[in-house]
Design a protein around this motif. Structure first.
Motif, PDB file in Angstrom:
ATOM      1  N   SER A 132       0.833  -1.211   0.000  1.00  0.00           N
ATOM      2  CA  SER A 132       0.000   0.000   0.000  1.00  0.00           C
ATOM      3  C   SER A 132       0.863   1.255   0.000  1.00  0.00           C
ATOM      4  O   SER A 132       0.580   2.210  -0.727  1.00  0.00           O
ATOM      5  CB  SER A 132      -0.924   0.013   1.218  1.00  0.00           C
ATOM      6  N   ILE A 133       1.916   1.270   0.783  1.00  0.00           N
ATOM      7  CA  ILE A 133       2.809   2.425   0.829  1.00  0.00           C
ATOM      8  C   ILE A 133       3.518   2.608  -0.512  1.00  0.00           C
ATOM      9  O   ILE A 133       3.653   3.735  -1.003  1.00  0.00           O
ATOM     10  CB  ILE A 133       3.821   2.283   1.982  1.00  0.00           C
ATOM     11  N   LYS A 134       3.926   1.507  -1.139  1.00  0.00           N
ATOM     12  CA  LYS A 134       4.582   1.604  -2.446  1.00  0.00           C
ATOM     13  C   LYS A 134       3.621   2.118  -3.519  1.00  0.00           C
ATOM     14  O   LYS A 134       4.009   2.923  -4.369  1.00  0.00           O
ATOM     15  CB  LYS A 134       5.154   0.246  -2.852  1.00  0.00           C
ATOM     16  N   VAL A 135       2.377   1.690  -3.486  1.00  0.00           N
ATOM     17  CA  VAL A 135       1.382   2.163  -4.456  1.00  0.00           C
ATOM     18  C   VAL A 135       1.142   3.664  -4.270  1.00  0.00           C
ATOM     19  O   VAL A 135       1.082   4.422  -5.246  1.00  0.00           O
ATOM     20  CB  VAL A 135       0.066   1.362  -4.334  1.00  0.00           C
ATOM     21  N   ILE A 136       1.029   4.107  -3.028  1.00  0.00           N
ATOM     22  CA  ILE A 136       0.833   5.535  -2.755  1.00  0.00           C
ATOM     23  C   ILE A 136       2.057   6.327  -3.195  1.00  0.00           C
ATOM     24  O   ILE A 136       1.925   7.418  -3.778  1.00  0.00           O
ATOM     25  CB  ILE A 136       0.509   5.756  -1.264  1.00  0.00           C
ATOM     26  N   ALA A 137       3.260   5.806  -2.964  1.00  0.00           N
ATOM     27  CA  ALA A 137       4.486   6.499  -3.364  1.00  0.00           C
ATOM     28  C   ALA A 137       4.585   6.609  -4.887  1.00  0.00           C
ATOM     29  O   ALA A 137       4.967   7.657  -5.415  1.00  0.00           O
ATOM     30  CB  ALA A 137       5.711   5.787  -2.807  1.00  0.00           C
ATOM     31  N   VAL A 138       4.221   5.560  -5.602  1.00  0.00           N
ATOM     32  CA  VAL A 138       4.244   5.600  -7.067  1.00  0.00           C
ATOM     33  C   VAL A 138       3.207   6.590  -7.582  1.00  0.00           C
ATOM     34  O   VAL A 138       3.474   7.358  -8.508  1.00  0.00           O
ATOM     35  CB  VAL A 138       4.021   4.194  -7.661  1.00  0.00           C
TER      36      VAL A 138
END
Length: 107
Positions: A17-23
């Motif tokens: 989830s954090i990686k998706v938000i960062a992307v």
């Protein structure tokens, strides 16, 4: 919230989830940077075109000396920037307010 047999998925879900938000954020930030550069580039192209047309028609020679040097050199004058930056600001504003998308005939 999750049962004991699904607890091992919690770190993976949080990490993903954090990686998706960062992307998503990086993509939005890159869109803003590209819109800003496109606005500057478009403003410069329009300003250069306006001054090329004015030079071809002889209108630049009729301007007062305190506005432009004779012959007109855009690298030595701030007059082209006075036209370029407002057009660039409008282009950037337009792209931001329209979600970085073109309207119907051009999309």
């Amino acid at each position: 919230v999750m049962g004991p047999d699904l607890n091992h998925w919690v770190p993976t879900i949080i990490d993903t989830s954090i990686k998706v938000i960062a992307v998503w954020f990086a993509t939005y930030l890159q869109s803003c940077i590209s819109a800003f550069y496109s606005g500057l580039r478009g403003g410069r192209i329009i300003a250069e075109s306006i001054f090329n047309i004015m030079t071809e028609r002889g209108w630049m020679d009729k301007l007062p000396d305190f506005l432009t040097a004779k012959p007109f050199d855009p690298d030595q004058s701030y007059l082209d920037e006075a036209i370029q930056y407002p057009i660039a600001a409008f282009g950037f504003y337009y792209q931001i307010t329209h979600g970085f998308a073109l309207e119907f005939p051009w999309n």
